[in-house]
Design a protein around this motif. Structure first.
Motif, PDB file in Angstrom:
ATOM      1  N   VAL A  45      31.773 -29.844 -27.732  1.00 54.06           N
ATOM      2  CA  VAL A  45      30.622 -30.716 -27.936  1.00 54.06           C
ATOM      3  C   VAL A  45      30.731 -31.832 -26.904  1.00 54.06           C
ATOM      4  CG1 VAL A  45      29.392 -32.230 -29.533  1.00 54.06           C
ATOM      5  CG2 VAL A  45      30.531 -30.204 -30.405  1.00 54.06           C
ATOM      6  N   THR A  54      27.443 -36.862 -27.240  1.00 57.11           N
ATOM      7  CA  THR A  54      26.995 -36.617 -28.611  1.00 57.11           C
ATOM      8  C   THR A  54      27.915 -37.287 -29.615  1.00 57.11           C
ATOM      9  OG1 THR A  54      25.975 -34.512 -27.982  1.00 57.11           O
ATOM     10  CG2 THR A  54      26.508 -34.824 -30.310  1.00 57.11           C
ATOM     11  N   ASP A  73      27.383 -41.039 -29.392  1.00 52.01           N
ATOM     12  CA  ASP A  73      26.070 -41.407 -29.943  1.00 52.01           C
ATOM     13  C   ASP A  73      26.131 -41.431 -31.464  1.00 52.01           C
ATOM     14  OD1 ASP A  73      23.438 -41.908 -30.416  1.00 52.01           O
ATOM     15  OD2 ASP A  73      22.657 -40.148 -29.390  1.00 52.01           O
ATOM     16  N   LEU A  92      21.377 -32.864 -34.053  1.00 52.78           N
ATOM     17  CA  LEU A  92      22.470 -32.556 -33.134  1.00 52.78           C
ATOM     18  C   LEU A  92      21.976 -31.725 -31.953  1.00 52.78           C
ATOM     19  CD1 LEU A  92      25.421 -31.771 -35.569  1.00 52.78           C
ATOM     20  CD2 LEU A  92      25.340 -33.596 -33.858  1.00 52.78           C
ATOM     21  N   MET A 135      20.437 -34.038 -29.570  1.00 51.25           N
ATOM     22  CA  MET A 135      21.454 -34.836 -28.880  1.00 51.25           C
ATOM     23  C   MET A 135      22.132 -34.038 -27.771  1.00 51.25           C
ATOM     24  SD  MET A 135      22.892 -36.547 -32.402  1.00 51.25           S
ATOM     25  CE  MET A 135      24.277 -37.482 -31.779  1.00 51.25           C
ATOM     26  N   GLU A 136      22.223 -32.714 -27.943  1.00 51.27           N
ATOM     27  CA  GLU A 136      22.842 -31.850 -26.942  1.00 51.27           C
ATOM     28  C   GLU A 136      21.830 -31.344 -25.906  1.00 51.27           C
ATOM     29  OE1 GLU A 136      26.495 -30.154 -26.967  1.00 51.27           O
ATOM     30  OE2 GLU A 136      26.378 -32.318 -27.234  1.00 51.27           O
ATOM     31  N   ASP A 159      18.022 -32.207 -25.319  1.00 50.93           N
ATOM     32  CA  ASP A 159      16.806 -32.952 -25.644  1.00 50.93           C
ATOM     33  C   ASP A 159      15.609 -32.332 -24.924  1.00 50.93           C
ATOM     34  OD1 ASP A 159      14.867 -34.713 -26.326  1.00 50.93           O
ATOM     35  OD2 ASP A 159      15.769 -36.461 -25.388  1.00 50.93           O
TER      36      ASP A 159
END
Length: 288
Positions: free
Chosen positions: A27, A31, A34, A274, A277-278, A280
């Motif tokens: 990940v 992320t 954030d 999520l 966030m990864e 967008d």
């Protein structure tokens, strides 16, 4: 954030046995940071004085849970905390993510589609396996999917023409057919006024503006032109499976979802947050 097992790793003795290996979950660091910032703001708002895990460690714990679907006992042993603390930290993190996921609306998706100049979006349904809900047969039957031969949830997704996941609806019980789940989610009313919508044969009769294939009449055959139109529509629509795969990249929705029915929506919205966030989908629009 990727962690690899080192050659000098020694199994650690825990209350339930030896921790035999360390795992790596890929990940991005952004992320984790954030989510850690969101958790830190939540702690300050609630005037939390002390936590066993730092906001960053809690963020990693929450992401590891969503990404791997390990049990609370397994994660607690790995993080050196009690199972009850693990449950509370994960529940708080899922709540923070779900709040962000709920702010992603169909109206935002429609505006994005118009600004990007897309001709259509793709609507599809994805089955999320789940534990058997309810003790009575009637309650269990609502979540049993006859198509997939198991209990679960029906999650409606909206994807871009290139298969990027844009939105996921609150889950419906697994016995709900796609067209009924889409009607309950209100997808057509928000999208068809601005952009075309492609869907499979499971959405026949949903809305006049939704483009589906043509079903073969009973006792008859489709014409060559109708078969060609079905093939073209299927070629455009099948790319939406990439969006469903994006949703199930997070193993909490790919393997058996272990939570009460009232928590399922929070899980789906947390995964959507999520994903944003990864990857967008609005990033390209902001860059223009």
């Amino acid at each position: 954030m990727t962690v690899y097992q080192g050659t000098s790793f020694t199994p650690e003795l825990t209350a339930t046995g030896y921790a035999l290996f360390r795992a790596g979950v890929k990940v991005s660091a952004g992320t984790c940071e954030d989510l850690a910032a969101s958790l830190r703001r939540r702690h300050e708002k609630n005037r939390t004085r002390w936590r066993l895990l730092s906001p960053l460690a809690q963020a990693v714990l929450v992401i590891a849970f969503v990404r791997t679907n390990l049990t609370y006992a397994e994660l607690a042993a790995g993080f050196g905390i009690s199972e009850s603390t693990c449950w509370r930290d994960i529940r708080e993190g899922i709540g923070v993510l779900a709040d962000r996921g709920r702010r992603i609306s169909l109206a935002d998706v429609a505006r994005l589609a118009v600004k990007m100049g897309w001709e259509y979006v793709i609507v599809d349904g994805v089955h999320v396996p789940a534990v058997t809900f309810g003790r009575k047969t009637g309650g269990q039957r609502a979540y049993y999917s006859g198509k997939h031969k198991r209990h679960g949830l029906n999650v409606q997704t909206v994807c871009s023409p290139d298969g990027e996941l844009l939105w996921a609806a609150a889950p419906a019980p697994g016995a709900t057919v796609d067209v009924t789940a889409a009607r309950k989610a209100g997808i057509a009313g928000m999208l068809t006024a601005l952009i075309g919508v492609l869907a499979d044969l499971g959405y026949l009769g949903w809305d006049e503006a939704v483009i589906t294939g043509r079903r073969k009449p009973r006792g008859k055959e489709l014409t060559a032109a109708q078969r060609a139109a079905n093939r073209l529509q299927a070629q455009l629509r099948c790319v939406g499976e990439r969006g469903n795969a994006r949703l199930k990249y997070w193993k909490i929705l790919a393997s058996e979802l272990r939570c009460q029915p009232d928590r399922c929506t929070a899980m789906v919205k947390a995964v959507l947050a999520l994903h944003y966030m990864e990857h967008d989908p609005f990033a390209a629009l902001r860059a223009t």
